[in-house]
Each structure stands twice: as structure tokens, then as C-alpha cells.
Design an enzyme around this catalytic site. Structure first.
Site: not given
Length: 266
Positions: A13-15, A17-18, A158
């Protein structure tokens, strides 16, 4: 790592970028099936073209994991995978740096932060436990050192959301272990990803490379450690958070008052 991951199915997941992007490229020369999940479909399609020049195969699944309906769509796809799922790398997240005073009419900051940093990984894991159990799978939580330190002003949304999932994951860990599902957490300092760009103070701060973090995740997938990374200096920060908690609680409001007066005078 290559022999450990060959022919395995890995959800990231969150694939787009970064850290997620760097980890996906790290696996290009394996025979793994990578399932890339993020909002930016075009970016992931570019990644797919590049990664598949190696031996890995890629499925792009665009989804905004803040939205429950889209999480449900992803889960429906995952449950029909013929070869099941071996690894979940829970990397998606958002960061917000905003004072409480500036948040008075921004309750949505807290709901959307909790949605992606807490509710999304909890829902994914709960649904995928039977799937991962069948494959003696592994869950990797890409977390932050902030959850182990004294809370800081301006980071309430956060830190609360990341700490909530860290507590949930550590609590669930022993129960997952007896189902032969390994659980791993990386407690990371600042990492040079697009997520830190809105915070001007971080633009010139020392930060880890996403490639370095990707290598740590790769290491975790064959060592199966519960905690595979903490900065060496984190222990000092934890001691300071404990020993100096009362002075910190006194000094921080005083510092914020001086800063607020300076802003008004400026």
C-alpha cells in the site's frame, strides 16, 4: 531475499511513491507477484512497465484507502486471488503538521488521518487474516519513531493515528503469531518522501533514503523479526521523554506562547 520471495504474492500500500515505490523496484528481479495500491494509477502504470522488464509481475489496483467502499473493493479482489496472499506491507499514510488553533474548523483533518493511518490497515488485516494464515504470511508495518516518544505540538492528528495503529498492531501481534502470521514493525525517523514536502522545516533536515528503508523491509521478509529497525539513538530519546516529561510539559507551552507573541508582533 530473492529466494524467500520468489513466486510469492506481495501487497504494497502507498506504492506510487516514496518507500512503497522503492520497495516495489527492489523486488523487480524476483519472481514475486506485486500488487501495487495507491491513488495515482498513472504513476503505478509507469512503475509496472519498468518493473516488468525484470522477472516480477505487477498488478495495479488504484484505490483511495481513506474511503471504506474502495477498501472493500480491494479486499474483494484480494479474496479471489487464486494463489492467495503471502505478504502485506502496510505503508500508506498521510502526515499533517497543523496547530490545534488552526484546526478549529478542520475536524476532517482528524477523520481522514485516522481513516488512512488506522482504520484502513485495521480493516485490511482483519479481513486478510484467514488468507495470510493459509500461506504462513507476514505483515510489515511501516511506522514512525514518534509513536515511541513524547508527543509534540502541531502533530496531534498524525501522532494519534499512528500511535493508535501501533498499539493495535502490537496488541494483535501475539494472536497473529499463533496463527503462523509473522508481524514486523519498522520505527523510522524522517524519510525523504513526498509526504514531508508540505513541512518546510523538513526540507533541509537529515532524512533516510526510501531505498535504504526498502532494503530494511526486504531484510525483514526473510528474518521475520518483530521489530527490525529502530534508530540507534531512539533509546536516548525514549529516556529523555520519560525522565524529562514534566520539564517538557512545562517548557513547550512557554515556548509556544513566546512564538505566538513573536508572530503577532511580526
Amino acid at each position: 531475499m530473492k529466494s524467500e520471495l520468489d513466486r510469492k504474492t506481495i501487497l504494497i500500500t502507498g506504492a506510487s511513491s516514496g518507500i512503497g515505490q522503492a520497495f516495489a523496484f527492489l523486488l523487480a528481479d524476483t519472481t514475486a507477484h506485486l500488487i501495487l495500491v495507491a491513488r495515482r494509477e498513472s504513476d503505478m502504470n509507469v512503475m509496472k512497465s519498468e518493473i516488468e522488464k525484470g522477472s516480477a509481475t505487477v498488478t495495479v489496483f488504484p484505490a483511495d484507502l481513506r474511503i471504506e467502499e474502495e477498501r472493500n473493493g480491494l479486499l474483494a479482489y484480494l479474496h479471489q486471488l487464486p494463489d492467495g496472499l503471502d505478504v502485506l506491507v502496510s505503508n500508506a499514510g498521510i502526515s499533517i503538521n497543523r496547530s490545534i488553533t488552526e484546526s478549529l474548523d478542520r475536524y476532517h483533518d482528524f477523520t481522514r488521518t485516522m481513516a488512512i493511518n488506522y482504520f484502513a490497515p485495521v480493516q485490511l488485516i482483519l479481513s486478510l487474516i484467514p488468507v495470510l494464515e493459509q500461506k504462513n504470511g507476514q505483515i510489515v508495518n511501516v511506522s514512525t519513531i514518534n509513536v515511541l516518544l513524547h508527543p509534540f505540538p502541531h502533530w496531534a492528528a498524525y501522532q494519534a493515528s499512528k500511535a493508535a495503529f501501533d498499539t493495535w498492531f502490537r496488541s494483535a501481534g501475539p494472536e497473529l503469531t499463533i496463527k503462523n502470521i509473522s508481524t514486523t514493525t519498522l520505527y523510522l525517523p524522517l524519510v525523504k518522501t513526498p509526504m514531508i514536502k508540505p513541512t518546510l522545516a523538513y526540507q533541509h533536515s537529515p532524512a533516510m533514503s526510501p531505498v535504504h528503508v526498502a532494503e530494511l523491509i526486504g531484510h525483514a521478509l526473510y528474518t521475520k523479526g518483530t521489530v527490525v529497525y529502530k534508530p540507534w539513538w531512539l533509546f536516548l530519546g525514549q529516556v529523555a521523554s520519560l525522565v524529562f516529561r514534566r520539564p517538557i510539559d512545562w517548557m513547550v507551552p512557554a515556548f509556544l506562547k513566546r512564538k505566538e507573541r513573536g508572530n503577532k508582533n511580526g
